[in-house]
Design a protein around this motif. Sequence first.
Motif, PDB file in Angstrom:
ATOM      1  N   ASP A 111       0.882  -1.181  -0.027  1.00  0.00           N
ATOM      2  CA  ASP A 111       0.061  -0.124   0.030  1.00  0.00           C
ATOM      3  C   ASP A 111       0.943   1.324   0.090  1.00  0.00           C
ATOM      4  O   ASP A 111       0.596   2.300  -0.721  1.00  0.00           O
ATOM      5  CB  ASP A 111      -0.916   0.109   1.122  1.00  0.00           C
ATOM      6  CG  ASP A 111      -1.991  -0.901   0.802  1.00  0.00           C
ATOM      7  OD1 ASP A 111      -2.567  -1.412  -0.062  1.00  0.00           O
ATOM      8  OD2 ASP A 111      -2.766  -1.311   1.985  1.00  0.00           O
ATOM      9  N   THR A 115       1.183   4.158  -2.850  1.00  0.00           N
ATOM     10  CA  THR A 115       1.221   5.622  -2.506  1.00  0.00           C
ATOM     11  C   THR A 115       2.268   6.337  -3.236  1.00  0.00           C
ATOM     12  O   THR A 115       1.981   7.292  -3.765  1.00  0.00           O
ATOM     13  CB  THR A 115       0.847   5.918  -1.255  1.00  0.00           C
ATOM     14  OG1 THR A 115      -0.272   5.237  -0.676  1.00  0.00           O
ATOM     15  CG2 THR A 115       1.180   7.492  -0.816  1.00  0.00           C
ATOM     16  N   ASN A 119       1.801   8.914  -6.368  1.00  0.00           N
ATOM     17  CA  ASN A 119       2.100  10.482  -6.059  1.00  0.00           C
ATOM     18  C   ASN A 119       3.382  10.774  -7.162  1.00  0.00           C
ATOM     19  O   ASN A 119       3.199  11.945  -7.341  1.00  0.00           O
ATOM     20  CB  ASN A 119       2.370  10.323  -4.649  1.00  0.00           C
ATOM     21  CG  ASN A 119       2.982  11.917  -4.239  1.00  0.00           C
ATOM     22  OD1 ASN A 119       1.808  12.710  -4.203  1.00  0.00           O
ATOM     23  ND2 ASN A 119       4.102  12.333  -4.227  1.00  0.00           N
ATOM     24  N   VAL A 140     -10.544   5.893  -7.819  1.00  0.00           N
ATOM     25  CA  VAL A 140     -10.495   6.592  -6.950  1.00  0.00           C
ATOM     26  C   VAL A 140     -11.043   7.657  -6.906  1.00  0.00           C
ATOM     27  O   VAL A 140     -11.295   8.455  -6.047  1.00  0.00           O
ATOM     28  CB  VAL A 140      -8.915   6.718  -6.102  1.00  0.00           C
ATOM     29  CG1 VAL A 140      -8.511   5.545  -5.671  1.00  0.00           C
ATOM     30  CG2 VAL A 140      -8.278   7.462  -7.012  1.00  0.00           C
ATOM     31  N   LYS A 143     -13.708   9.713  -4.322  1.00  0.00           N
ATOM     32  CA  LYS A 143     -13.110  10.009  -3.131  1.00  0.00           C
ATOM     33  C   LYS A 143     -13.224  11.746  -3.092  1.00  0.00           C
ATOM     34  O   LYS A 143     -13.516  12.316  -4.144  1.00  0.00           O
ATOM     35  CB  LYS A 143     -11.593   9.701  -2.839  1.00  0.00           C
ATOM     36  CG  LYS A 143     -11.439   8.359  -2.639  1.00  0.00           C
ATOM     37  CD  LYS A 143     -10.032   8.311  -2.286  1.00  0.00           C
ATOM     38  CE  LYS A 143      -9.748   6.532  -1.821  1.00  0.00           C
ATOM     39  NZ  LYS A 143      -8.137   6.240  -1.598  1.00  0.00           N
ATOM     40  N   THR A 144     -13.364  12.268  -1.806  1.00  0.00           N
ATOM     41  CA  THR A 144     -13.631  13.677  -1.832  1.00  0.00           C
ATOM     42  C   THR A 144     -12.145  14.299  -1.693  1.00  0.00           C
ATOM     43  O   THR A 144     -11.195  14.114  -0.866  1.00  0.00           O
ATOM     44  CB  THR A 144     -14.067  13.818  -0.649  1.00  0.00           C
ATOM     45  OG1 THR A 144     -15.635  13.355  -0.370  1.00  0.00           O
ATOM     46  CG2 THR A 144     -14.369  15.477  -0.495  1.00  0.00           C
ATOM     47  N   VAL A 145     -11.793  15.142  -2.718  1.00  0.00           N
ATOM     48  CA  VAL A 145     -10.437  15.484  -2.978  1.00  0.00           C
ATOM     49  C   VAL A 145      -9.998  16.479  -1.934  1.00  0.00           C
ATOM     50  O   VAL A 145      -8.779  16.349  -1.570  1.00  0.00           O
ATOM     51  CB  VAL A 145     -10.393  16.298  -4.410  1.00  0.00           C
ATOM     52  CG1 VAL A 145     -11.151  17.534  -4.419  1.00  0.00           C
ATOM     53  CG2 VAL A 145      -8.896  16.748  -4.772  1.00  0.00           C
ATOM     54  N   VAL A 147     -10.523  16.080   1.298  1.00  0.00           N
ATOM     55  CA  VAL A 147     -10.185  15.093   2.421  1.00  0.00           C
ATOM     56  C   VAL A 147      -8.918  14.325   1.995  1.00  0.00           C
ATOM     57  O   VAL A 147      -7.925  14.122   2.877  1.00  0.00           O
ATOM     58  CB  VAL A 147     -11.398  14.279   2.812  1.00  0.00           C
ATOM     59  CG1 VAL A 147     -11.104  13.279   3.861  1.00  0.00           C
ATOM     60  CG2 VAL A 147     -12.764  15.210   3.137  1.00  0.00           C
ATOM     61  N   SER A 148      -9.166  13.520   1.020  1.00  0.00           N
ATOM     62  CA  SER A 148      -8.180  12.674   0.635  1.00  0.00           C
ATOM     63  C   SER A 148      -7.007  13.014  -0.294  1.00  0.00           C
ATOM     64  O   SER A 148      -5.745  12.218  -0.504  1.00  0.00           O
ATOM     65  CB  SER A 148      -8.863  11.290   0.022  1.00  0.00           C
ATOM     66  OG  SER A 148      -9.244  11.774  -1.218  1.00  0.00           O
ATOM     67  N   GLY A 149      -6.829  14.031  -0.833  1.00  0.00           N
ATOM     68  CA  GLY A 149      -5.936  14.615  -1.851  1.00  0.00           C
ATOM     69  C   GLY A 149      -6.219  14.002  -3.091  1.00  0.00           C
ATOM     70  O   GLY A 149      -5.097  14.165  -4.129  1.00  0.00           O
ATOM     71  N   GLU A 150      -7.220  13.254  -3.397  1.00  0.00           N
ATOM     72  CA  GLU A 150      -7.523  12.628  -4.713  1.00  0.00           C
ATOM     73  C   GLU A 150      -8.914  12.249  -4.935  1.00  0.00           C
ATOM     74  O   GLU A 150      -9.611  12.365  -3.725  1.00  0.00           O
ATOM     75  CB  GLU A 150      -6.879  11.477  -4.885  1.00  0.00           C
ATOM     76  CG  GLU A 150      -6.967  10.465  -3.737  1.00  0.00           C
ATOM     77  CD  GLU A 150      -6.320   9.091  -4.167  1.00  0.00           C
ATOM     78  OE1 GLU A 150      -5.405   8.954  -4.673  1.00  0.00           O
ATOM     79  OE2 GLU A 150      -6.388   8.026  -3.284  1.00  0.00           O
ATOM     80  N   GLY A 151      -9.296  12.465  -6.028  1.00  0.00           N
ATOM     81  CA  GLY A 151     -10.816  12.287  -6.404  1.00  0.00           C
ATOM     82  C   GLY A 151     -11.453  13.275  -7.079  1.00  0.00           C
ATOM     83  O   GLY A 151     -10.790  14.253  -7.372  1.00  0.00           O
TER      84      GLY A 151
END
Length: 217
Positions: A111, A115, A119, A140, A143-145, A147-151
Motif C-alpha cells: 500500500d 502511494t 504520487n 478512486v 473520493k473527496t479531494v 479530504v483525501s487529496g485525490e478524487g
Amino acid sequence: IRESKTMTWVLYDPESEKSIPGQRYDAKEPSSSGYVWKKYCDWSDHAMIQILDGGVDVIYFRYADVLLMHAEALLETKGIAASSEIFAIINQLRDRCGGGRVTETNYTSEDALRTLVRNERRVELANEGLRFFDIRRWKVAEKTVAVSGEGMNGEVYGAFMRLDGVGATDRTVMVDGVPRRYVETYNFDPSKHYLFPIPSKDIDLTNGALSQNPGWD
C-alpha cells in the motif's frame, strides 16, 4: 518537466497591480485558485490563458510517463517483491532534475509503495492532462479531494485571497482553520462516470447489439 529546486506553480495576489496582468481579477480569464502554473509557461512573453500560448513545445508523450507506467505495472504484477526495481525507476527520474532520492525504509508495504508510485505520477506529470484519467483508472474518483487529496468529489479550494476590491464577491471559507478560496464543486457518480457514454450513432450501427453504458440512457 519537473523543475529542479523550484515549484511548478506560483502563489500570487490577483488583486495587486504588480501581479501577472493576465491573471488578475480584471483579466479575461483570471486564476480562480490563487495559483498559476510555472511549468511550461514563459511569463516574460505570455500570459497563461492556455498552455498552447507558451513558447515551450507541447508534450504528447514522455519517456518519464513510460517509466512510471513500468513502475506501476511492476507493482501491480509483482507487488512488494518489485520494490527495488520501482525505487530505481523513480530515482532515475529524480536524479535527472536534482530531486531527493526515495527513502526506501518508508515504503515497506504494498500500500505504501502504491502511494509512492501514484504520487510520483501526480508530481512528475502535473499539468500534462493525465491526472483525470489516472484517478479514474485507479477507481478512486469517488473520493473527496479536499479530504483525501485525490478524487473528483466535493468542494475544491485554492489559496487564500482577500475579500475586497474586484474579488469581493468571491467565496472564502475556513478549511482546517485556514481561510481558503472556494473554486468549484466536483460531482462524481461511480455508478455512471467511470465509463463514457457510447455515441448513439455507434449504437445504431449495431442494430441494437450494443447497449448504452449504465446511467447514460
